[in-house]
Design an enzyme around this catalytic site. Sequence first.
Site, PDB file in Angstrom:
ATOM      1  N   ASP A  98      27.934  80.534  40.201  1.00 31.32           N
ATOM      2  CA  ASP A  98      28.781  80.131  41.317  1.00 31.32           C
ATOM      3  C   ASP A  98      29.796  79.066  40.906  1.00 31.32           C
ATOM      4  OD1 ASP A  98      27.285  81.892  42.733  1.00 31.32           O
ATOM      5  OD2 ASP A  98      26.161  80.399  43.877  1.00 31.32           O
ATOM      6  N   GLY A  99      29.423  78.195  39.965  1.00 35.65           N
ATOM      7  CA  GLY A  99      30.364  77.185  39.489  1.00 35.65           C
ATOM      8  C   GLY A  99      31.582  77.794  38.829  1.00 35.65           C
ATOM      9  N   ASN A 142      33.812  75.475  48.690  1.00 35.11           N
ATOM     10  CA  ASN A 142      32.460  75.138  49.141  1.00 35.11           C
ATOM     11  C   ASN A 142      32.445  73.999  50.152  1.00 35.11           C
ATOM     12  OD1 ASN A 142      30.804  77.032  48.015  1.00 35.11           O
ATOM     13  ND2 ASN A 142      29.865  75.677  46.507  1.00 35.11           N
ATOM     14  N   ASP A 167      24.088  58.325  53.475  1.00 32.40           N
ATOM     15  CA  ASP A 167      24.522  58.453  52.086  1.00 32.40           C
ATOM     16  C   ASP A 167      25.893  59.115  52.018  1.00 32.40           C
ATOM     17  OD1 ASP A 167      22.291  57.255  51.108  1.00 32.40           O
ATOM     18  OD2 ASP A 167      21.383  59.062  50.257  1.00 32.40           O
ATOM     19  N   THR A 222      25.456  77.641  51.906  1.00 32.03           N
ATOM     20  CA  THR A 222      24.256  77.903  51.107  1.00 32.03           C
ATOM     21  C   THR A 222      24.209  77.027  49.858  1.00 32.03           C
ATOM     22  OG1 THR A 222      25.433  79.741  50.039  1.00 32.03           O
ATOM     23  CG2 THR A 222      24.011  80.276  51.907  1.00 32.03           C
ATOM     24  N   ALA A 223      25.087  76.026  49.791  1.00 33.38           N
ATOM     25  CA  ALA A 223      25.110  75.119  48.643  1.00 33.38           C
ATOM     26  C   ALA A 223      24.507  73.771  49.053  1.00 33.38           C
ATOM     27  CB  ALA A 223      26.548  74.986  48.128  1.00 33.38           C
ATOM     28  N   LEU A 230      22.936  73.315  52.583  1.00 30.95           N
ATOM     29  CA  LEU A 230      21.595  73.871  52.788  1.00 30.95           C
ATOM     30  C   LEU A 230      20.534  72.862  52.359  1.00 30.95           C
ATOM     31  CD1 LEU A 230      20.098  76.533  53.612  1.00 30.95           C
ATOM     32  CD2 LEU A 230      20.014  77.060  51.173  1.00 30.95           C
ATOM     33  N   SER A 231      20.766  72.187  51.237  1.00 29.35           N
ATOM     34  CA  SER A 231      19.822  71.173  50.762  1.00 29.35           C
ATOM     35  C   SER A 231      19.725  70.000  51.725  1.00 29.35           C
ATOM     36  CB  SER A 231      20.254  70.659  49.382  1.00 29.35           C
ATOM     37  OG  SER A 231      20.315  71.704  48.440  1.00 29.35           O
TER      38      SER A 231
END
Length: 389
Positions: free
Chosen positions: A151-152, A217, A247, A258-259, A262-263
């Site tokens: 993806d990168g 993204n 933060d 989804t990147a 999502l986290s």
Amino acid sequence: MNLNYQERKHILDQLQIDALTINEEDITKYIDNQRESPPSSPSSSTLTQTTQPPIDLPFLNLKSLQQQPESTCSFYIDVQNQLHWIRSPHSFYLTRKPNDDYALQIFKNILAQLKSLHLTVYTDPHDAEIFSLGVFNNQQMVDLAIVIGGDGSVLHASSKFNFKPPPIAAVNGGSLGFLSVLGADNLIQKLLTGPLNLVRRRRLVVRHKQHQFLSLNEIYIHRGFSAFLTNLLVFVNNRFIARIQADGLLISTPTGSTAYALSAGGVPVKSSVDCILLTPVCPHVMSSKQLILSDQDVITVKIDRNARASGTASVDGRQNIEIAPGESIHIFMQKAEDSLFTICEVEESVDFFKSLRDGLNWNVRVTQKGFGSTESRTYDIGDVNSDCE
């Protein structure tokens, strides 16, 4: 240029329609004409009391983003997001994940096929020198981009094109592969013949002072190396909505859902959905949730003047923008006609849910046994290609 609220709103409406043709001279002429014969509206004092925005939103000038020349290759995209070639593609941008032997081998194989067909290939400076190819510098008119990696690598290719990018064929040579879903077998034949199923992916425009960037993204506004919380004032369409002490804050596209988002507790969103996602990262409250906005909204994030430290905005993890206390950054969705299209392995829904299940184990658990079953434990997740009947 000091604009009142109605003038700003008109400018933003026009930007959504034809951002490339508007310049500050046109805006000045329009405002002068309107001030000579203003339409009937509430008095300026009423506007000041009821609708005056809390901060000034600068004119969003898109002209400094260089326009990508249109390709000489002809194709059309039908209502089902299928690409059909009218004239076969003849020029390609070929790029790969660096320092990866597997991606390098695929790169060599695809390059050999393209050369055997006497097609024009451009690539990045390092590989251009090794393989005696032309260097792609955003000026060549390419019909198709082929990306080999994860993806990168797709984010890298996206950054090469500002307006009207060519379709991107992303070959999975990385790890997760949410964006790079294609296999290398018979790839060139498939690409040259078509039809090709596409996923439409819209990007965000990021503006800070005189600098502008595109993000596929997300934009992550965070505290950088500071040990203090960020102190962010968030405005939507010039209206204050929240102070976020955390933060950081993620402003994401559906592709970016989804990147990092999502986290941070966000939800996956199909790329064809037109929306913008706001996701606080580690907020120091107990009631903060992800917010989903319209693709028509303009987002302004300001570092509070009394913040203990400056902030940093990271654009797709590639560019970093320093934002001092009191400064703002403006984010809005790029026009739909400048969307980036990636080529599917099957079609959008199949690829999306397959990536969720295979890459992230979405909804995968031990299958519950039926009464009296003697089968061993299984992780049957079903076939994403099967019909509902």
